[in-house]
Design a protein around this motif. Sequence first.
Motif, PDB file in Angstrom:
ATOM      1  N   GLU A 178      37.801  10.254  27.347  1.00 17.85           N
ATOM      2  CA  GLU A 178      36.954  10.456  28.503  1.00 17.85           C
ATOM      3  C   GLU A 178      36.004  11.634  28.261  1.00 17.85           C
ATOM      4  O   GLU A 178      36.296  12.528  27.494  1.00 17.85           O
ATOM      5  N   ASN A 598      41.329  -2.021  45.758  1.00 13.50           N
ATOM      6  CA  ASN A 598      40.075  -2.722  45.481  1.00 13.50           C
ATOM      7  C   ASN A 598      40.259  -3.923  44.565  1.00 13.50           C
ATOM      8  O   ASN A 598      39.305  -4.640  44.267  1.00 13.50           O
TER       9      ASN A 598
ATOM     10  N   LYS B   2      39.484   2.761  49.692  1.00 11.22           N
ATOM     11  CA  LYS B   2      39.029   1.374  49.613  1.00 11.22           C
ATOM     12  C   LYS B   2      37.514   1.329  49.769  1.00 11.22           C
ATOM     13  O   LYS B   2      36.959   1.945  50.672  1.00 11.22           O
ATOM     14  N   ILE B   3      36.870   0.602  48.878  1.00 12.31           N
ATOM     15  CA  ILE B   3      35.428   0.443  49.029  1.00 12.31           C
ATOM     16  C   ILE B   3      35.162  -0.769  49.922  1.00 12.31           C
ATOM     17  O   ILE B   3      36.039  -1.608  50.127  1.00 12.31           O
ATOM     18  N   ARG B  12      31.525  -7.724  41.706  1.00 12.48           N
ATOM     19  CA  ARG B  12      32.078  -8.886  40.988  1.00 12.48           C
ATOM     20  C   ARG B  12      30.956  -9.845  40.580  1.00 12.48           C
ATOM     21  O   ARG B  12      30.969 -10.424  39.503  1.00 12.48           O
ATOM     22  N   LEU B  41      35.058   5.745  40.657  1.00  9.45           N
ATOM     23  CA  LEU B  41      36.249   5.189  40.017  1.00  9.45           C
ATOM     24  C   LEU B  41      36.684   3.859  40.637  1.00  9.45           C
ATOM     25  O   LEU B  41      37.073   2.925  39.940  1.00  9.45           O
ATOM     26  N   GLU B  42      36.582   3.775  41.972  1.00 13.04           N
ATOM     27  CA  GLU B  42      37.024   2.555  42.651  1.00 13.04           C
ATOM     28  C   GLU B  42      36.213   1.348  42.194  1.00 13.04           C
ATOM     29  O   GLU B  42      36.741   0.249  42.041  1.00 13.04           O
ATOM     30  N   GLU B  45      37.308   0.300  38.828  1.00 10.09           N
ATOM     31  CA  GLU B  45      38.536  -0.507  38.860  1.00 10.09           C
ATOM     32  C   GLU B  45      38.225  -1.988  39.052  1.00 10.09           C
ATOM     33  O   GLU B  45      38.857  -2.854  38.446  1.00 10.09           O
ATOM     34  N   VAL B  46      37.253  -2.249  39.900  1.00  7.76           N
ATOM     35  CA  VAL B  46      36.859  -3.648  40.120  1.00  7.76           C
ATOM     36  C   VAL B  46      36.268  -4.223  38.832  1.00  7.76           C
ATOM     37  O   VAL B  46      36.606  -5.332  38.416  1.00  7.76           O
ATOM     38  N   GLN B  49      38.989  -5.011  36.342  1.00  9.82           N
ATOM     39  CA  GLN B  49      39.715  -6.249  36.595  1.00  9.82           C
ATOM     40  C   GLN B  49      38.870  -7.478  36.236  1.00  9.82           C
ATOM     41  O   GLN B  49      39.360  -8.414  35.609  1.00  9.82           O
ATOM     42  N   GLU B  50      37.592  -7.427  36.620  1.00  9.73           N
ATOM     43  CA  GLU B  50      36.735  -8.579  36.367  1.00  9.73           C
ATOM     44  C   GLU B  50      36.519  -8.819  34.874  1.00  9.73           C
ATOM     45  O   GLU B  50      36.445  -9.952  34.408  1.00  9.73           O
ATOM     46  N   PRO B  54      40.340  -2.005  30.133  1.00  6.84           N
ATOM     47  CA  PRO B  54      41.066  -0.936  30.838  1.00  6.84           C
ATOM     48  C   PRO B  54      40.105   0.035  31.520  1.00  6.84           C
ATOM     49  O   PRO B  54      39.042   0.361  30.980  1.00  6.84           O
ATOM     50  N   VAL B  55      40.492   0.484  32.709  1.00  3.24           N
ATOM     51  CA  VAL B  55      39.621   1.377  33.470  1.00  3.24           C
ATOM     52  C   VAL B  55      39.423   2.696  32.720  1.00  3.24           C
ATOM     53  O   VAL B  55      38.362   3.338  32.826  1.00  3.24           O
ATOM     54  N   ALA B  56      40.417   3.103  31.920  1.00  2.00           N
ATOM     55  CA  ALA B  56      40.267   4.343  31.138  1.00  2.00           C
ATOM     56  C   ALA B  56      39.098   4.221  30.162  1.00  2.00           C
ATOM     57  O   ALA B  56      38.379   5.184  29.895  1.00  2.00           O
ATOM     58  N   GLU B  57      38.919   3.017  29.625  1.00  2.00           N
ATOM     59  CA  GLU B  57      37.833   2.789  28.670  1.00  2.00           C
ATOM     60  C   GLU B  57      36.481   2.821  29.399  1.00  2.00           C
ATOM     61  O   GLU B  57      35.500   3.387  28.904  1.00  2.00           O
ATOM     62  N   TYR B  59      35.827   4.319  32.257  1.00  2.61           N
ATOM     63  CA  TYR B  59      35.583   5.703  32.670  1.00  2.61           C
ATOM     64  C   TYR B  59      35.051   6.514  31.486  1.00  2.61           C
ATOM     65  O   TYR B  59      34.178   7.368  31.640  1.00  2.61           O
TER      66      TYR B  59
END
Lengths: 600, 160
Positions: A178, A598, B2-3, B12, B41-42, B45-46, B49-50, B54-57, B59
Amino acid sequence: MNTIQVKIEGRLYDVDASLSILEAARSVGYSIPSLCYWNGGHNSLASCRVCLVEVASAQGSRLVASCVYPVAWVGADKGFEIKISSPKAIEARRTSVELLLSNHSKDCQTCVKNGNCELLNVAKITGAKDNRFPGEKSKATYDDCAPGIVRDTSKCILCGRCVERCKEAQGIGILGFEARGFETFVGPAANRSFATSPCIQCGQCVNVCPTGALSEKREIDLVDEAFRQGKYVIVQTAPAVRAALAEEFGNKIGTVNATGRMVAALHRLGFYRVFDTNFGADLTIMEEATELLHRMKGEGVLPQITSCSPGWINFAEYFYPEILPHVSTCKSPHEMEGAIIKSYFAKTHNIDPKDIFVVSVMPCTAKKGEAKRPQNAANGGLPDVDAVLTTRELALMIKRSGILFNELPEEEFDQDLLGEYSGAGVIFGVTGGVMEAALRTAYHALTGKEYGPIDFKEVRGLESIKEASLDIDGTIVKVAVASGMKDAKKLLDEVKAGTSPYAFIEIMGCPGGCINGGGQPFVKPTLQPEEGANVLKEYRQKRANILYTIDEKMTLRQSHNNKDIIALYENFLGSPCSELAEELLHTSYVSNREKFPNLK
Amino acid sequence: MKIKSEVAADVRKICASYANEPSPLMMVLSAIQKKYGYIPLEVQEVVSQEMNIPVAEIYGVVTFYGFFSLNPKGKYVVNVCLGTACYVKNSQTLLDKVCEVLEVKPGETTEDGLFTVDAVRCIGACALAPAMMINGQVYPRLTPAQIPEIIDSYRKKEEA
């Protein structure tokens, strides 16, 4: 194999042309210092620059990262020579290490990796001088909020081994690189804690970390405190621990079945009783096989999925909450054993369960979190297990007390209500073992007789996915086994879609099962040259062989023939899945999906 | 946090529109950045998933490139160039002055949401060094003394 002739240090060698310089040099007897390189080059970001060598030709010379540089590019026919020990190469490697140290906390004497640190090792080898580059350090994060794993970025060298492990071996990818430049860190997105990220606490990242940046959360202090308070401190050890514990005392991997000496050491550490979690494993099999038969009769959904691995349970609760009804409600063996110690054992010996402190020695970091789940507190809210030590922590306790492990006699587990155990329990420690143990008992339950060959070899082996179709007296039972979450996903997607052809699935969180758990002794090729160049390919099989050999040599091979188990049901529980058994030995799961509002 | 569900649905849709690209992550993030001005970040995350990344990547990508932002930017983005040519012409003093006038640090947004100050590496106006750019408008060969007036002109525009 295509070979190529290379010149290394003035001598000509024929080497495999597909290798990197580092690997080619290794094949002819050179070990070039390295850090980020790991597992046959699966992680080769070439980020650490510790493996620099000089490549010289008539055009001049330059430094290259030998872990990624193809040996095919520097053949002797093109006039190249590889210099590992030229002054230029040696100085370059030393400078790389000094630069890594310049951003490192260097509190080595208190570090959990003291003795296992690859950074310290390359510092020694390269002759790095401390503090050659003093100055500002990156802002560090210390995260010990999660139950099993601690992250301390002040010790991170940004090698990326953990990133690769989490993403490629486990298919999860909690960790990433990061930010940028001086501020770069390895961690979960937004630098969140492991506790608030969907980390399954498997500890595979800890096993590959070259420094103390990732470590297990130690619980030795809790055990010390229980002794101080004069509690009845009872210990139990998981099957996989005996397959690897001896490695901590200088024995080569796969050479020592540590069972007897481990028990002797635990006796010397002063535990009130020393039990084998295999008793709990036998109990798990009785409950889980009965649950399976109930499900096959239409009470509940199929396939049934095993529940022994807490890393896998965490994974299911985060990523596959839809399939939780498929997961066996059986607690894992050490939790069952803890619940029985605090009920049946306590009652029989007239001890107040509040005065009992149960310590589990596990090959696992996720077990630490499992023991803290409120669902695993059967006796009036008392946790079934009070502290979980990893194999590494037990080794530290033994060393701390001055016990000479290799000189210990072989001693037996205490034969006191929970003493007997079967070979079926022992093989729980390796992928396919729970399945095989359950099949031995399920076969008996379905047919009324023992399965002749005893072994179900179809489910053995370290492949990440195995399947088998078994004919049990005319009933065809299709089963599958997976270890490591990446490949388990294939089976889980089928279950989610309702197309799974299996009746019973075994899943373990770590590739190869518990023998390769996140709490096991480190396997570090550069620190253990005596293990040979292929140690990372071989160690899991070597550890597994120890468990299969123990099973083979036992006369008691099936959980349902364990006399202490039979007595436990006769005198206390009634029958498998009875009301009392449900209360003490079964648990429940919760979806963790609401933490990610989400997502679909 | 929550967004809004319509935002999630839109994100999406953006992901789906690049599904056939060989390496779509940068395009998806660029589209979101352009449309919403930031990628919290939120939202990542979406996207995670789509796109099955990974969200870490994700970010990591968002925090690597200066073009992406984790926080909403102000109406006016003040980019002070700290590229080599501007830097040797003392552009650091410009940045210091902008921060002083707006009472924020580099990367931050003023409380009224009007201004975001960013230090950037080269805006391609080296011949005009030291330079600053506000929403695409380049201010060449600046001295710190000119800064208050320029900022004021935007404030006046808002008041009008």
